[in-house]
Design a protein around this motif. Sequence first.
Motif: not given
Length: 364
Positions: A20-31
């Motif tokens: 989901p978009r909210d998940w990507r905005q919060a965790r994409t750089p870290e993952v």
Amino acid sequence: MPPTDPSLARRYRRLLRCYPRDWRQARTPEVVGLLLDTAPPGRTRPTARETVDLVRAGLRCRLGRPRSRTVVAWAVLASVICGLFTGALASRAAWETSRPQPDRAEAGAILAEVFPGHDLGDLDVPPALFVVYGQPLTLGNVRSVLLGDGGEYQESATGAGALGAPPVPAEQIVAVARQRLTASGWQVYDPEVSGGITCADKVCATPLAITQTDLRARRGDTVLTASISSQTNADATYLAVELHRAPPPLAAPTGALGTLLGAMVAFLVFGWASRRTEGRRGDGAAKFFFGVALVLWWLPVPLAAPQLLRHHLDEPHPAWHPLWEWLGQPVASLLFLVGAVCALLALGLAAEPRRKRSPVALVE
């Protein structure tokens, strides 16, 4: 090449779009950073295992059940079968662009050209493109189609037959027909010859061997099917001919587009219902109804599809059977209806508003 190659990071970000978009905005750089740190030098693409894990976990998250091991499989099954049903309905609608079945004038001209010298009697012209027991589908007979007689719903055909002993050997009838069809621009398929036994009298004291030849040809949107028998009984048919229309050009692309759109909508609806019922009191009932619906919808497919495939491989087909027959419909329409009721019950549980706790009154 270093593991931080831009192409590898870009491909990881593409896979993370499953989340989901909210998940990507919060965790994409870290993952993405973690994945790049664990990648060996020189790698430019995610491994197959990484791809499967990221897609599966992302879909779980979108479906509101990140810890479930089977929710993705259920979502795929629901999306595929709903897409196929939608595609079948769309292709049936596209059939309305087809020309009507050959009328008396068109059929009479074809039969006189292909089978000269044979008395084919009166032509049987159907009243509609698809019929049930020879009649158009109406509100009066749709109930019988949906509740047990779905196999009688099929494309109609203009037919004729000749009785008695053939005036010339059956082999000669077939040879002349093939020659005339080819000369008239028809695509003629290899005939199929089968053997059998008939009786010269009621007690069958003298059984007779006969042959039957099935001949198929197509010209444009018209398909001809003829059955030529070597039998000599006066009250039996030695030549039976049918003419019908091939699927219209819009049937295949319309069915494919309907399948794609139906699958997408079904996945979104499944995801909405999954997120709405997660952790709620009606979750177990919703799962049960959804499971029953999918079982009933899928049950006819592994029975009908292989049978139709063998049928197509065993004999030439100028035109493929319509999509709904590959899904076992409307033969198994009763299973479809019960499954639809179960799916509606599950969606009803998902649409039920969440209960809000009433404020506790303060007692002095």
